[in-house]
Design a protein around this motif. Structure first.
Motif, PDB file in Angstrom:
ATOM      1  N   LEU A  88      32.591  41.511  46.484  1.00 53.52           N
ATOM      2  CA  LEU A  88      33.511  41.931  45.886  1.00 53.52           C
ATOM      3  C   LEU A  88      33.798  41.668  44.560  1.00 53.52           C
ATOM      4  O   LEU A  88      34.735  42.744  43.456  1.00 53.52           O
ATOM      5  CB  LEU A  88      34.516  42.392  47.262  1.00 53.52           C
ATOM      6  CG  LEU A  88      36.209  43.098  46.738  1.00 53.52           C
ATOM      7  CD1 LEU A  88      35.677  44.996  46.621  1.00 53.52           C
ATOM      8  CD2 LEU A  88      37.243  43.045  48.116  1.00 53.52           C
ATOM      9  N   PHE A  89      34.649  40.412  44.208  1.00 52.26           N
ATOM     10  CA  PHE A  89      34.744  40.259  43.284  1.00 52.26           C
ATOM     11  C   PHE A  89      34.392  40.327  41.749  1.00 52.26           C
ATOM     12  O   PHE A  89      34.818  41.246  41.139  1.00 52.26           O
ATOM     13  CB  PHE A  89      35.090  39.157  43.023  1.00 52.26           C
ATOM     14  CG  PHE A  89      35.486  38.290  41.641  1.00 52.26           C
ATOM     15  CD1 PHE A  89      37.177  37.778  42.015  1.00 52.26           C
ATOM     16  CD2 PHE A  89      34.874  37.428  40.852  1.00 52.26           C
ATOM     17  CE1 PHE A  89      37.976  37.440  41.200  1.00 52.26           C
ATOM     18  CE2 PHE A  89      35.586  37.487  39.904  1.00 52.26           C
ATOM     19  CZ  PHE A  89      36.874  37.144  39.749  1.00 52.26           C
ATOM     20  N   SER A  90      32.523  40.628  42.100  1.00 57.32           N
ATOM     21  CA  SER A  90      31.934  40.840  41.226  1.00 57.32           C
ATOM     22  C   SER A  90      31.903  42.075  40.857  1.00 57.32           C
ATOM     23  O   SER A  90      31.658  42.375  39.848  1.00 57.32           O
ATOM     24  CB  SER A  90      30.620  40.423  41.658  1.00 57.32           C
ATOM     25  OG  SER A  90      30.038  40.782  42.662  1.00 57.32           O
ATOM     26  N   LYS A  91      31.641  43.257  41.906  1.00 57.91           N
ATOM     27  CA  LYS A  91      31.648  44.697  41.674  1.00 57.91           C
ATOM     28  C   LYS A  91      33.207  44.751  41.051  1.00 57.91           C
ATOM     29  O   LYS A  91      32.799  46.134  39.595  1.00 57.91           O
ATOM     30  CB  LYS A  91      31.420  45.181  43.113  1.00 57.91           C
ATOM     31  CG  LYS A  91      30.131  44.738  43.860  1.00 57.91           C
ATOM     32  CD  LYS A  91      29.272  45.632  42.627  1.00 57.91           C
ATOM     33  CE  LYS A  91      29.153  47.367  42.954  1.00 57.91           C
ATOM     34  NZ  LYS A  91      27.896  47.792  42.459  1.00 57.91           N
ATOM     35  N   GLU A  92      34.064  44.617  41.638  1.00 59.35           N
ATOM     36  CA  GLU A  92      35.124  44.553  40.844  1.00 59.35           C
ATOM     37  C   GLU A  92      35.407  44.497  39.576  1.00 59.35           C
ATOM     38  O   GLU A  92      36.137  45.328  38.761  1.00 59.35           O
ATOM     39  CB  GLU A  92      36.825  44.620  41.617  1.00 59.35           C
ATOM     40  CG  GLU A  92      36.414  44.927  42.986  1.00 59.35           C
ATOM     41  CD  GLU A  92      37.696  44.468  43.038  1.00 59.35           C
ATOM     42  OE1 GLU A  92      38.314  44.867  44.204  1.00 59.35           O
ATOM     43  OE2 GLU A  92      38.881  43.333  43.304  1.00 59.35           O
TER      44      GLU A  92
END
Length: 419
Positions: A104-108
């Motif tokens: 999620l951190f990387s997608k955001e």
């Protein structure tokens, strides 16, 4: 200089092998290492996740540079601990390593910095995920948010498989806490490839390309693995594509680090899908890809230790990095049953029968007296260099049958069938 390499797989063997042959390197240690690494470095009996012990060892032995191989200690914050102790370390800090530690951190991060990626939604409620799963179409990509040893990405082809996958990750906890949250993505059609980039505060430079094969069986069938083989250079990574990836992905990533206050130094692995709509980022990793780095380091003519030192001192732009014009192919020998259940402790034989130009990197081996035994799912990376990919692959396959252990498995199309 004295260098400590943290880890004990094929990636770390390749790093130690390259460092061991460099003029300015006095000694290489590896913690914990493996049977193959012991031939090019002094193995130290400290786990890669035992951060305080590793820092103490580096301090007591006056280590000039510590290289972090695996993702788990990076996500745990090993670089932060070393820096706080005044020790020089190659690898991003805990904040930066969230790019791999959390899907999620990387997608955001990608969305925030306008880096093309698949449409997605995150879920912590399994009922909500099941209720909305059809909206993504099929196949669909379901990812455990946290680290899952390269096995946390599953691609169901229908609703029944999707619900089973969600239950496996979120209810049965197959990947433990990594499944507290899942990221569900649209499935991207195209050709998958990846690039490794060297990064310091002001500079990002792509390494030579390589093509990884994740599926356990020929013709890209079967479950995903940590990688069953690679070749370098990648046949699809053209100069035109390289320029687009540099401008649209690498430069934007570096600018994103600065804007978000991420002090990124080390390696950035970018997984890509080349679609009809252009290149899209599948994932970030914060360390050398394995087995990608095995074929790339076979071709690196420049000093790896000098490159790493330059990155720690923010002078990467000053280094002239050169590679051999020859190609390299790496084929992984795995334990029978991998990536699911498999047995360890099988005696390996045949190393002495290999031709002189064959390099074998140990991914999962252990010594037992004078014997070398299997000790993991991926056991060996058998590599060769030649004028082109197919010639290098031919050299590997001429030799790989000479190596024996009970239940051995390897793909027979690495470097033969390009896509």
């Amino acid at each position: 200089m004295k260098i400590l390499v943290v880890g004990g797989g094929g990636r770390e063997h390749a790093i130690c092998w390259k460092l061991n042959g460099e003029e300015n390197v006095e000694k290489v240690y590896c913690a914990p290492g493996n049977a193959g690494i012991s031939k090019v470095a002094e193995c130290v009996d400290i786990k890669a996740t035992d951060i305080e012990k590793l820092a103490d060892f580096a301090e007591e032995n006056r280590i000039d540079l510590t290289v972090i191989g695996p993702e788990v200690p990076l996500v745990m914050g090993i670089s932060d601990v070393f820096k706080e102790s005044g020790l020089r370390v190659f690898g991003p800090d805990k904040a930066c390593s969230q790019l791999e530690g959390s899907k999620l951190f990387s997608k955001e991060f990608m969305v925030r910095h306008n880096i093309a990626t698949a449409k997605y939604k995150e879920y912590t409620d399994i009922d909500k995920a099941i209720e909305e799963i059809d909206s993504f179409g099929y196949p669909v990509v379901i990812k455990a948010d946290g680290l899952a040893a390269g096995k946390g990405v599953i691609i169901p082809t229908n609703r029944e498989e999707a619900i089973e996958t969600l239950n496996t990750i979120m209810k049965d906890r197959k990947f433990g806490e990594a499944g507290n949250l899942v990221v569900v993505e649209e499935f991207l059609e195209g050709v998958e490839t990846s690039i490794l980039a060297l990064v310091d505060k002001n500079t990002i430079i792509a390494m030579e390309s390589s093509k990884d094969h994740k599926k356990v069986y020929e013709n890209e069938t079967g479950p995903n693995t940590g990688g069953m083989g690679t070749f370098s250079p990648s046949t699809i990574y053209t100069d035109e594509l390289a320029e687009k990836v540099y401008n649209d992905v690498l430069v934007k990533s570096l600018e994103g680090f600065k804007e978000d206050g991420l002090d990124y130094r080390g390696i950035l692995f970018v997984g890509l899908m080349i679609t009809e709509d252009g290149e899209k980022v599948l994932e970030y990793n914060c360390r050398f890809g394995d087995p990608e780095i095995q074929s790339i380091l076979m071709r690196l003519d420049s000093s790896l230790s000098e490159i790493m030192m330059a990155i720690t001192e923010d002078r990467l732009s000053e280094i002239d990095i050169k590679y051999s014009k020859d190609a390299a192919t790496c084929v992984i020998m795995a334990s029978g049953g991998y990536p699911d259940s498999y047995e360890k402790g099988k005696k390996i034989s045949g190393f002495e029968d290999l031709d002189d130009d064959i390099v074998v990197f140990h991914s999962g081996t252990i010594k037992d007296g004078n014997d070398i035994l299997t000790n993991g799912g991926r056991v060996l990376g058998v590599c060769a260099k030649a004028k082109d990919v197919e010639s290098a692959a031919k050299r590997v396959y001429e030799n790989i049958e000479k190596i024996s252990f009970d239940g051995k498995h390897y793909r027979k199309d690495i470097g033969i069938k390009y896509e």
